[in-house]
Design an enzyme around this catalytic site. Structure first.
Site, PDB file in Angstrom:
ATOM      1  N   ASP A 118      71.556  31.087  85.606  1.00 46.49           N
ATOM      2  CA  ASP A 118      72.215  32.246  86.224  1.00 46.49           C
ATOM      3  C   ASP A 118      72.782  31.820  87.573  1.00 46.49           C
ATOM      4  OD1 ASP A 118      71.137  33.721  84.155  1.00 46.49           O
ATOM      5  OD2 ASP A 118      69.485  34.518  85.367  1.00 46.49           O
TER       6      ASP A 118
HETATM    7  N1  URA Z   1      65.958  32.529  82.744  1.00 40.90           N
HETATM    8  C1  URA Z   1      66.603  33.339  83.592  1.00 40.90           C
HETATM    9  O1  URA Z   1      66.288  34.519  83.682  1.00 40.90           O
HETATM   10  N2  URA Z   1      67.596  32.804  84.334  1.00 40.90           N
HETATM   11  C2  URA Z   1      67.967  31.535  84.303  1.00 40.90           C
HETATM   12  O2  URA Z   1      68.873  31.117  85.026  1.00 40.90           O
HETATM   13  C3  URA Z   1      67.283  30.685  83.404  1.00 40.90           C
HETATM   14  C4  URA Z   1      66.285  31.217  82.634  1.00 40.90           C
END
Ligand code: URA
Length: 255
Positions: A118
């Site tokens: 993310d």
């Molecule tokens: N899980 C999440 O919630 N975000 C990420 O970036 C990776 C795994």
């Protein structure tokens, strides 16, 4: 593997001497590699080779020394990147937000990222230009475990830890971490380490939120055997022979 004897002319297809392959991989001098072979510490395609002068195909034959995989000669780039928060997991963003490419000035080797984090998540993102490697590593069937460190609101109690460890059901299906532990606690927050071998969108954030512990910060600290370690935020480093070998081994075992 072939034991036909001939020169090391690269135009020839019969292979390269094992000690030369080992030396070129940085295992040691050719002489030191001959000693390793003598000592029965070298395997080719999972068979111990003690004979000197055996020729192998370094791109196809699988070599181990003392049980550790020796990757083939690198024809591609394999990097670890410590992605900062706020950087989009893409090489090019039409909206002009900071991307991975901004952290690779001067590189013209067409790198791309393996999977995504993310924008708000920091930490380890692997970069490569080896499509087959990237595809396998990101594919759910290979079940590559990824380690995350989450700072969450509230102090997680034992019952919640137990429920999470047993697995919970989210709107898009069940999720069960490979491992989960609370690594530190403060008055109104705690740090949780989670290992998961799947990569549904926002999976860590959604799991923890569902248990009443919204994520404040999230970092990925390992992908399979590759650790983020002390790599500074925003920097990249080449994967070591050991790291790449261990990743290849993991992919082989699961294929
Ligand atoms: N899980 C999440 O919630 N975000 C990420 O970036 C990776 C795994």
């Amino acid at each position: 593997m072939t034991d036909r004897d001939h020169t090391d002319d690269p135009a020839e297809t019969q292979g390269v001497r094992l000690q030369k392959v080992l030396a070129q991989a940085g295992v040691g001098s050719r002489r030191a590699c001959e000693i390793l072979i003598d000592e029965g510490r070298v395997e080719v395609n999972r068979r111990v080779v003690t004979e000197q002068g055996v020729r192998i195909d370094p791109d196809r034959d699988v070599v181990h020394v003392d049980g550790s995989r020796i990757p083939p000669p690198r024809r591609h780039a394999y990097l670890a990147f410590n992605k900062p928060r706020g950087v989009v997991s893409t090489m090019d963003d039409p909206e002009g937000r900071p991307t991975v490419t901004d952290y690779l000035p001067g590189r013209s080797d067409r790198l791309f990222h393996v999977g995504r984090l993310d924008t708000d998540t920091e930490g380890l993102l692997l970069l490569t230009n080896d499509g087959d490697f990237a595809h396998k590593l990101a594919h759910p069937s290979y079940e590559v475990p990824k380690t995350y460190l989450a700072q969450v609101t509230g102090v997680m109690d034992r019952a919640t830890v137990t429920r999470l460890r047993k697995g919970i059901t989210l709107p898009d299906g069940p999720v069960r971490p490979d491992r989960l532990k609370v690594v530190s606690r403060a008055a109104d927050k705690c740090m949780v380490e989670i290992v998961l071998h799947e990569g549904r969108n926002h999976i860590v954030r959604r799991m923890l939120e569902a248990m009443g512990h919204p994520v404040r910060r999230l970092a990925r600290t390992a992908v399979g055997p590759v650790q983020l370690g002390r790599l500074p935020v925003g920097e990249t480093k080449e994967l070591s022979r050991e790291e790449l070998g261990a990743l290849l081994e993991l992919l082989d075992r699961r294929s």
